[in-house]
Design a protein around this motif. Structure first.
Motif, mmCIF file in Angstrom:
data_model
loop_
_atom_site.group_PDB
_atom_site.id
_atom_site.type_symbol
_atom_site.label_atom_id
_atom_site.label_comp_id
_atom_site.label_asym_id
_atom_site.label_seq_id
_atom_site.Cartn_x
_atom_site.Cartn_y
_atom_site.Cartn_z
ATOM 1 N N CYS A 1 17.521 -58.238 -39.815
ATOM 2 C CA CYS A 1 18.404 -58.478 -40.954
ATOM 3 C C CYS A 1 19.838 -58.109 -40.565
ATOM 4 O O CYS A 1 20.073 -57.025 -40.028
ATOM 5 N N ALA B 1 13.969 -55.243 -46.965
ATOM 6 C CA ALA B 1 14.857 -54.093 -47.125
ATOM 7 C C ALA B 1 16.134 -54.468 -47.862
ATOM 8 O O ALA B 1 16.640 -53.705 -48.687
ATOM 9 N N ALA B 2 16.668 -55.660 -47.567
ATOM 10 C CA ALA B 2 17.917 -56.074 -48.206
ATOM 11 C C ALA B 2 17.664 -56.899 -49.467
ATOM 12 O O ALA B 2 18.594 -57.182 -50.221
ATOM 13 N N PRO C 1 24.560 -63.128 -45.335
ATOM 14 C CA PRO C 1 24.151 -62.615 -46.644
ATOM 15 C C PRO C 1 24.632 -63.491 -47.806
ATOM 16 O O PRO C 1 23.917 -63.675 -48.793
ATOM 17 N N SER D 1 14.173 -60.597 -45.625
ATOM 18 C CA SER D 1 14.461 -59.191 -45.401
ATOM 19 C C SER D 1 14.076 -58.434 -46.666
ATOM 20 O O SER D 1 14.780 -58.485 -47.680
ATOM 21 N N VAL E 1 22.151 -57.217 -42.416
ATOM 22 C CA VAL E 1 22.664 -56.152 -43.286
ATOM 23 C C VAL E 1 22.028 -54.813 -42.922
ATOM 24 O O VAL E 1 22.718 -53.813 -42.711
ATOM 25 N N THR E 2 20.705 -54.795 -42.837
ATOM 26 C CA THR E 2 19.997 -53.524 -42.660
ATOM 27 C C THR E 2 19.495 -53.322 -41.233
ATOM 28 O O THR E 2 19.059 -52.231 -40.884
ATOM 29 N N LYS E 3 19.534 -54.391 -40.399
ATOM 30 C CA LYS E 3 19.025 -54.372 -39.022
ATOM 31 C C LYS E 3 17.532 -54.065 -38.969
ATOM 32 O O LYS E 3 17.017 -53.615 -37.944
ATOM 33 N N THR E 4 16.842 -54.305 -40.064
ATOM 34 C CA THR E 4 15.391 -54.114 -40.090
ATOM 35 C C THR E 4 14.705 -55.454 -39.834
ATOM 36 O O THR E 4 15.335 -56.511 -39.854
ATOM 37 N N SER F 1 22.243 -60.823 -36.277
ATOM 38 C CA SER F 1 20.842 -60.503 -36.570
ATOM 39 C C SER F 1 20.060 -60.216 -35.300
ATOM 40 O O SER F 1 18.881 -60.517 -35.231
#
Lengths: 219, 74
Positions: B29, B49-50, B65, B47, B31-34, A116
């Protein structure tokens, strides 16, 4: 400690079955005795890796697979260390060890193949006894390349299979315990690094008897 | 002037390694790197986005996750 394992647990892991869940389960079982059983044999490699990190100029350090935190007391005062591990049980012990250590910035439960952290978050990443445990070593390498800034350093300490020579006895002696922890006696450097990185990596065999190798790569 | 670390749920019995608030801000995140937002009440990193909320247990963010709470339909 073998009596603590069931016959099923003593069986070697088929490589394909070594997913994150099985690694986590193994370390959850081993957290209580890990230091006593593996602290000694791995101490040289751990100390060498931390010494190498301390000798580098960067301040922000990512320790991948921080485990029970055996390395944490040894970082130089100027470093800021973020430790990640897949095992909450191991991290709980790391936290107990890290209490009061000014060098420890954070301990986080993460998958080393999908962290992360934003790109370029660290000056140095160090992974001790991790490369042969993760399900996809090349993905680990790609992730470390992403989170370490360009020009930073990536270090591994691991056992890599001997091409030949006198290490065979040590590898054989280690094999049953290695399997229990998801280590692979037959793990090769090429499984972790693409060919161009194998060629450019700085490799240093560590005592005892070169069982572990310190690998350093410029990012 | 005030204590520089927050006491997180579940921490009362265990000495806490401070999770740097700045670190919580920069985490993304897996998963999404946001970017993530910190839900103080739930003590989760969210997150959007995810559609996942990552728990913080005993002061340790769990950025997996499979350990996260799904936000859909709750």
């Amino acid at each position: 400690m073998t009596e603590a394992l069931t016959p099923a647990e003593r069986k070697p892991h088929p490589r394909a079955a070594l997913d994150a869940d099985s690694v986590r389960a193994a370390y959850a079982r081993w957290a209580g005795v890990y230091d006593a059983v593996f602290g000694g044999v791995s101490a040289w490699g751990r100390r060498a890796a931390v010494a190498a990190v301390n000798a580098l100029p960067g301040r922000q350090v990512l320790e991948v697979g921080v485990g029970t935190g055996l390395a944490l007391p040894h970082y130089a005062a100027g470093k800021r260390v973020t430790g990640i591990d897949l095992s909450g049980e191991m991290l709980a012990r790391a936290r107990a060890r890290a209490t009061g250590a000014a060098t420890v910035e954070a301990l986080l439960e993460m998958d080393a193949e999908a962290t992360s952290f934003p790109d370029n978050s660290f000056d140095i990443a160090v992974a001790m006894f991790v490369a042969s445990v993760v399900p996809h070593p090349r993905r680990l390498m790609e992730e470390l390349r992403r989170v370490v800034r360009p020009g930073g350093d990536i270090l591994f300490v691991n056992h890599f299979a001997a091409e030949k020579g006198p290490r065979w006895w040590a590898e054989r002696a280690m094999a049953p315990a290695s399997r229990a922890l998801g280590w692979h006696p037959d793990f090769r450097l090429e499984a972790l690094l693409p060919p161009e990185d194998v060629a450019s990596a700085d490799l240093r065999p560590m005592p005892p008897v070169g069982l572990f190798t310190l690998v350093r790569l410029r990012n | 002037m005030m204590p520089d670390t927050e006491t997180l749920p579940g921490d009362s019995a265990v000495p806490n390694v401070a999770v740097d608030p700045r670190l919580l801000e920069i985490l993304v995140c897996p998963v999404t790197k946001t970017t993530l937002t910190y839900d103080r009440a739930a003590n989760e990193l969210v997150s959007k986005a995810a559609g996942l909320a990552f728990p913080i247990r005993d002061g340790i963010p769990i950025m997996l996750p499979e350990e996260a709470r799904h936000l859909d339909g709750v």
